[in-house]
Scaffold this motif. Structure first.
Motif: not given
Length: 305
Positions: A51-56, A76-81, A104-106
């Motif tokens: 789960f990736c989230a851009m900060v700047s 924005e969120s970008f979620i990679m399988t 965030i790696e889950i």
């Protein structure tokens, strides 16, 4: 909030492209990436859900398997399988103005555990199928609730607290639930569009979508669903995670956001989707997206240039 926390954790960079700081947690890991110079086609891959989230700053994400090419911006969120791969461009990164992203790696096991728990609590599978993570890239503008979860996660990961592991576990579970809820809701809406008469809830959801600019009443929706008022209200919250009124407002906001991305005026968009005045529209739009309608529109018009 999140920028302040990240700034306190950063040290002098060891590399200029995707400099990484990592924080381990139970079934998860937080990674903070800073890029200090422009670069193209930097590869990113994880064997777990990411789960990736851009900060700047700004990234451009490329995924050849899904023919995906898109800008990736703050809020924005970008979620990679798991086991998927993307390539990233950094068109704006500078030494004194880095592009910053948190990931965030889950673990796959944690995602499966949360999905199983939801399946045990809800009867969603009876009508629409089981809760599970759909294996596709997800790129979305996350709302304020998701941003608050991310703020908490970053804060907790960096704390030296005796209950740190338990708090991380709870926060990551909440983030996973929001991801599963987002995907399941999209699936339910798609199902209802294709089979609006499949069941009572499908009929009610289809009615809401077809009458976004009109006021709705629980009693009317219950009749469409062929349920009592109390049963309909319970079923709706169980499957969609919110009340019918809140759901209609969320759909209105998402459709309004789409209209703004296409260059529609704020005033026309406001009234087209049933909002009574532009001040109210601007206020709740910012509450949901974290940006005013004008900021949101400007961002996407600049992106299209």
């Amino acid at each position: 909030m999140i920028t302040q926390v990240l700034d306190s954790k950063k040290k002098s960079p060891k590399v200029l492209v995707e400099n990484k700081i990592s924080f381990a947690g139970p079934d998860s890991e937080l990674k903070i990436y800073d890029t200090y110079q422009q670069a193209n086609r930097v590869q990113l891959k994880s064997d777990q859900l990411l789960f990736c989230a851009m900060v700047s700053g700004k990234k451009v994400m490329h995924a050849s398997e899904e023919n995906f090419d898109s800008d990736f911006l703050p809020h924005e969120s970008f979620i990679m399988t798991p086991d998927s791969q993307v390539e990233i461009d950094f068109p704006e990164a500078q030494l004194n103005k880095p592009t910053t992203c948190l990931a965030i790696e889950i673990s796959k096991e944690r995602v499966q555990q949360v999905a199983q728990s939801l399946n045990e609590q809800h009867s969603l599978q009876q009508d629409f199928g089981y809760w599970h993570y759909e294996h596709r890239l997800v790129h979305t503008h996350h709302n304020v609730a998701t941003q608050n979860v991310l703020n908490r996660i970053v804060q907790i990961y960096g704390e030296d607290h005796p209950d740190r592991s338990a708090m991380i576990s709870l926060a990551v579970s909440e983030l996973t639930i929001r991801l599963l809820r987002h995907q399941t809701r999209d699936f339910i809406l798609s199902f209802c569009q294709n089979e609006p008469d499949k069941n009572g809830l499908s009929a009610a959801l289809n009615y809401i979508e077809q009458h976004l600019n009109e006021p709705i009443a629980i009693d009317s929706l219950a009749r469409i669903a062929c349920m009592s008022r109390s049963k309909f209200f319970t079923e709706f919250k169980q499957h969609l995670g919110c009340t019918p009124m809140a759901f209609q407002q969320q759909l209105r906001l998402k459709n309004a956001a789409n209209a703004l991305r296409l260059g529609e005026s704020i005033t026309a968009t406001c009234f087209a989707f049933g909002f009574t005045n532009t001040s109210h529209f601007s206020r709740i739009f910012k509450q949901f997206y974290g940006l005013t309608p004008s900021q949101y529109k400007q961002r996407h018009l600049l992106r299209a240039c």
